[in-house]
Write an enzyme that holds these catalytic residues in place. Structure first.
Site, PDB file in Angstrom:
ATOM      1  N   CYS A 123      32.978  52.374  87.637  1.00 36.57           N
ATOM      2  CA  CYS A 123      32.897  51.366  88.688  1.00 36.57           C
ATOM      3  C   CYS A 123      34.128  50.477  88.691  1.00 36.57           C
ATOM      4  O   CYS A 123      34.552  49.993  87.654  1.00 36.57           O
ATOM      5  CB  CYS A 123      31.665  50.501  88.473  1.00 36.57           C
ATOM      6  SG  CYS A 123      30.181  51.458  88.626  1.00 36.57           S
ATOM      7  N   GLU A 147      38.296  59.011  96.720  1.00 36.71           N
ATOM      8  CA  GLU A 147      37.806  59.593  95.485  1.00 36.71           C
ATOM      9  C   GLU A 147      36.289  59.609  95.474  1.00 36.71           C
ATOM     10  O   GLU A 147      35.626  58.736  96.047  1.00 36.71           O
ATOM     11  CB  GLU A 147      38.320  58.776  94.291  1.00 36.71           C
ATOM     12  CG  GLU A 147      39.818  58.941  94.114  1.00 36.71           C
ATOM     13  CD  GLU A 147      40.372  58.066  93.002  1.00 36.71           C
ATOM     14  OE1 GLU A 147      41.469  58.372  92.531  1.00 36.71           O
ATOM     15  OE2 GLU A 147      39.722  57.091  92.612  1.00 36.71           O
TER      16      GLU A 147
END
Ligand code: SF4
Length: 355
Positions: free
Chosen positions: A347, A106
């Protein structure tokens, strides 16, 4: 994945097709010369591959058709496909890219008014096993090649049709466990013959693989370094980040001192605030002690929730306490706005859930 089994063999003797991205400039020149092409062709081909991110030989419209066909007979080009995407309410886009060997990663594009930041992956999955991270939970599939890292950035660029202004290697994987490919990708991103992004806008984020930090400090380019710290208490850090247990905080502190002395550049410490785990009074004091008197910037991130995780984010008030207390010992800190959290693109949230 493109095979490198033929690397080092004279290009004309290659039996198994190599991906064009894996050829050095010398090998490309040698191949084109053997095909009877003039010297300037190598530059044209390189422009298509690295600046224009061509995905097929047919796109190379300033090459004669016969040459495009001949290249296609000898080499492969690309084969990476976007298999899914999600768009966040804040405009961020997360992409799932699949390589020819079936492995997927990703990457995320984060636009602001005049800027486009990209978060890219350096490995498919990750072996570091950080307790709060979706990627770590899935383990490591394999490291990416430099071209595969570079290609993620170009994919985002082409999709937004905008210049990429900064890149953080903070997606899946630990960049310093794939050091050579990471550096090669950074150099290509920095090169005017590649993406042309300034070195200071190219950031590597590591959880603190100490031997590679000094190696990175000795590179000639001014790339930026971020350390995922997440706790300045050894016991807590061991629990949160078992993959770097062997690199103690005291050694990290010392090597960061050497890094700053050598480069003069300010590193960033990333700190995901986890309620009741690393946001307590003693944790805050330890963080102040770790950073006080050093050249550092602390990025506080309220933990992004990961499905099935026992960890929860701290409160905004607690994040503000951290900023105040760090400021009181002379350390700059900011609470970072985490982009794309509604699409699990923030994150620690990247994993292969779209597959
Ligand atoms: S936080 Fe980074 S280093 Fe840690 S497991 Fe996740 S991807 Fe790997």
């Amino acid at each position: 994945m493109p095979s490198n089994n033929n690397a080092g063999a004279p290009v004309e003797q290659i039996t198994e097709k190599r991906d064009l991205h894996t050829l050095t400039r010398g090998e490309l020149q040698e191949l084109l010369a053997a095909m009877g092409q003039p010297k300037f062709r190598a530059k044209q081909v390189e422009e298509w591959v690295w600046e224009k991110n061509a995905q097929s030989f047919d796109e190379m419209t300033n090459l004669p058709k016969a040459l495009r066909d001949a290249l296609g007979e000898r080499l492969t080009l690309g084969g990476t496909t976007e298999v899914a995407r999600q768009v966040s309410s804040d405009g961020s886009r997360k992409y799932l890219l699949r390589y020819p060997d079936g492995v997927s990663v990703e990457c995320v594009g984060m636009p602001t008014r005049n800027r486009l930041a990209v978060c890219a992956s350096t490995q498919a999955g990750c072996a570091m096993g950080c307790a709060f991270c979706a990627t770590g939970a899935a383990g490591l599939a394999r490291s990416l090649t430099a071209a595969e890292i570079y290609e993620q950035v170009m994919h985002v660029r082409d999709d937004f049709n905008a210049r990429v202004t900064s890149v953080v290697l903070m997606g899946q994987g630990e960049p310093f466990m794939n050091y050579d490919a990471t550096l090669a990708a950074l150099r290509r991103l920095n090169s005017p013959e590649g993406a042309g992004i300034g070195a200071r806008h190219l950031t590597v984020s590591t959880c603190g693989v100490i031997p590679q930090i000094m190696r990175f400090a000795n590179e000639s380019e001014q790339f930026t370094l971020a350390i995922s710290l997440h706790s300045a208490v050894q016991k807590t850090r061991n629990m949160l980040m078992p993959g770097v247990r062997k690199y103690s905080l005291i050694n990290l502190y010392n090597v960061m001192g050497e890094y700053v002395n050598k480069t003069g550049r300010r590193p960033t410490y990333e700190y995901a605030l986890i309620g009741g785990v690393n946001d307590t009074e003693s944790e805050l004091q330890a963080l102040c002690d770790f950073c006080e008197g050093t050249l550092a910037h602390v990025n506080l991130i309220q933990l992004n929730e990961v499905e099935g995780s026992k960890f929860r984010p701290s409160t905004e008030a607690r994040a503000a306490d951290f900023v105040r207390r760090l400021a009181s010992v002379g350390v700059e800190a900011t609470v970072r706005n985490s982009r794309g959290s509604d699409i699990d693109a923030a994150c620690g949230q990247l994993k292969q859930r779209l597959r």
